[in-house]
Design an enzyme around this catalytic site. Structure first.
Site, PDB file in Angstrom:
ATOM      1  N   GLY A  43      -7.199   3.371   4.788  1.00 30.66           N
ATOM      2  CA  GLY A  43      -7.022   3.945   6.119  1.00 30.66           C
ATOM      3  C   GLY A  43      -7.796   5.241   6.272  1.00 30.66           C
ATOM      4  CG  PHE A  44      -9.134   9.351   3.901  1.00 26.02           C
ATOM      5  CD1 PHE A  44      -8.565  10.499   4.400  1.00 26.02           C
ATOM      6  CD2 PHE A  44     -10.418   9.422   3.382  1.00 26.02           C
ATOM      7  CE1 PHE A  44      -9.257  11.708   4.402  1.00 26.02           C
ATOM      8  CE2 PHE A  44     -11.118  10.620   3.376  1.00 26.02           C
ATOM      9  CZ  PHE A  44     -10.538  11.760   3.885  1.00 26.02           C
ATOM     10  CG  ASP A  54      -5.625   8.514   6.957  1.00 26.35           C
ATOM     11  OD1 ASP A  54      -5.222   7.583   7.670  1.00 26.35           O
ATOM     12  OD2 ASP A  54      -5.416   8.568   5.728  1.00 26.35           O
ATOM     13  CG  ASP A  81      -3.950   2.656   3.359  1.00 27.88           C
ATOM     14  OD1 ASP A  81      -2.722   2.710   3.508  1.00 27.88           O
ATOM     15  OD2 ASP A  81      -4.706   3.654   3.459  1.00 27.88           O
TER      16      ASP A  81
HETATM   17  C1  SPV Z   1      -6.355   6.109   1.747  1.00 30.83           C
HETATM   18  O1  SPV Z   1      -7.403   5.971   1.091  1.00 30.83           O
HETATM   19  O2  SPV Z   1      -6.271   5.867   2.942  1.00 30.83           O
HETATM   20  C2  SPV Z   1      -5.133   6.566   1.046  1.00 30.83           C
HETATM   21  C3  SPV Z   1      -5.272   7.414  -0.125  1.00 30.83           C
HETATM   22  O3  SPV Z   1      -4.066   6.255   1.527  1.00 30.83           O
HETATM   23  S1  SPV Z   1      -5.116   9.080   0.387  1.00 30.83           S
HETATM   24  O4  SPV Z   1      -6.058   9.322   1.431  1.00 30.83           O
HETATM   25  O5  SPV Z   1      -5.366   9.911  -0.795  1.00 30.83           O
HETATM   26  O6  SPV Z   1      -3.742   9.273   0.855  1.00 30.83           O
HETATM   27 MG    MG Z   2      -4.195   5.680   3.527  1.00 32.94          MG
END
Ligand code: SPV
Ligand code: MG
Length: 290
Positions: A43-44, A54, A81
C-alpha cells in the site's frame, strides 16, 4: 499447485521466504528475475506511485487493478497489503473474494482503525481496533477464502502504537486464536530490539512475518537465528530504488542541458524491449500480419 500452495511449500522448504515490494507489473517482473520468492503488493508503494500519503487514500479498486496486472505478468505468489480490510468484517468478506479472484495468494490485514495512518511516520496518530472486532475480521477472512492454502496474515500495530510488547503478544495470541495463519509484527524503532524481543517471547503456534524497513541491519542470517520468523517483506525498497534512480538522472539531465551524458548510465532501450517481451511480438507479427 496454486500460487498459494507454492508459497506455503516454499516456506516449508526454505524456512524463510523473501518477499519484495512491487508497485507495478514492471517492478514485479524485476523482482521475479532477481530471485525473490514472492511479491508484496504494498500500500505504501502504490500510494507513493500516485504521489499520495499512505493513509487509505488509494481505493481497493486501484490496488486490485495493479495486483491483477502484476499477477498477469509474473508467476510469483502475491501477498496483498489490504491495510485495515477497507472497513469492518463485512468489507473484509468482500475484499477477500476480490483479492483471491485478482490472483493474490495471501493478505495482510492490520489492526488499525480506518482510515489507517502510515506506520513509519514520526508522530503518527495510531489508533487500534478492539481485539474482538479485529478477531471478527480475521475470522471473516478465513471463512471467505476459497483456496484453503490462501494465507491470512494478521498484522498487529501494537508496537507501532507504542503499546509495548505485552499488548503486542496479547493481540498476536488473540489473532492466532481467531485462525490467522501467520502474525506480522511491525516496529518503527531504528534498531531491531523490539522485533527480536517479540520473536523471543513469542511461543504461539504460528510463525511470524517482519518488514525490516526501519531496522535494516536485521538481515536473513539474524532472522534465521531467531527461529520463528518465516517471511521477510522488503516493504518500500522498490519505490525507494526507483525514486533514487529517477531523482538522480532527472537532475543530471537538467544540469547537463540534455541527455548526452546520462544515456550511458541507464539501461539501453533494448533491455526494456526484453522486459516487454518484444521477441514474442515479433514472432506473432511474422505469423499473423499479412
Ligand atoms: C507497506 O509497504 O505498505 C507496509 C509496510 O505496510 S510499512 O510501510 O512499513 O508500514
Ligand atoms: Mg501498507
Amino acid at each position: 499447485m496454486s500460487p498459494a500452495e507454492r508459497l506455503r511449500a516454499r516456506i516449508a522448504e526454505t524456512g524463510l521466504v523473501h518477499v519484495m515490494a512491487a508497485h507495478s507489473p514492471l517492478s514485479a517482473i524485476l523482482a521475479e528475475e532477481a530471485g525473490f520468492d514472492g511479491l508484496w503488493a504494498s500500500g505504501f508503494e502504490l500510494s507513493a506511485l500516485y504521489g499520495l500519503a499512505d493513509m487509505s487514500l488509494i481505493t481497493m479498486t486501484q490496488h486490485l487493478d495493479v495486483l491483477r496486472a502484476m499477477a498477469a505478468r509474473t508467476s510469483l505468489p502475491i501477498v496483498a497489503d489490504i491495510d485495515t480490510g477497507y472497513g469492518n468484517a463485512i468489507n473484509v468478506v468482500y475484499a477477500i473474494r476480490e483479492y483471491e479472484r485478482a490472483g493474490a495468494s495471501a493478505v495482510v490485514i492490520e489492526d488499525k482503525t480506518f482510515p489507517k495512518v502510515t506506520s513509519l511516520a514520526a508522530g503518527g496518530r495510531q489508533e487500534l481496533l478492539r481485539v474482538e472486532e479485529f478477531q471478527g475480521k480475521i475470522e471473516a477472512a478465513i471463512a471467505t477464502r476459497g483456496d484453503p492454502a490462501f494465507l491470512v496474515i494478521a498484522r498487529t500495530e501494537a508496537l507501532i502504537a507504542g503499546l509495548g510488547q505485552s499488548e503486542a503478544l496479547h493481540r498476536a495470541n488473540a489473532y492466532r486464536e481467531a485462525g490467522a495463519d501467520m502474525i506480522l509484527i511491525h516496529s518503527k524503532k531504528k534498531n531491531p530490539s523490539e522485533i527480536e524481543g517479540f520473536s523471543r517471547a513469542w511461543t504461539g503456534a504460528v510463525p511470524l512475518v517482519i518488514v525490516p524497513n526501519a531496522y535494516p541491519e536485521l538481515d536473513a542470517a539474524r532472522v534465521k537465528a531467531l527461529g520463528n520468523i518465516r517471511m521477510m517483506i522488503y516493504g518500500n525498497y522498490g519505490i525507494r530504488a526507483a525514486t533514487t534512480a529517477m531523482q538522480e538522472i532527472f537532475r543530471r539531465i537538467i544540469a547537463d542541458g540534455g541527455v548526452q551524458n546520462v544515456h550511458k548510465d541507464i539501461l539501453p532501450v533494448e533491455e526494456i524491449f526484453r522486459l516487454q517481451k518484444m521477441d514474442e511480438v515479433k514472432v506473432a507479427e511474422t505469423r499473423f500480419l499479412r
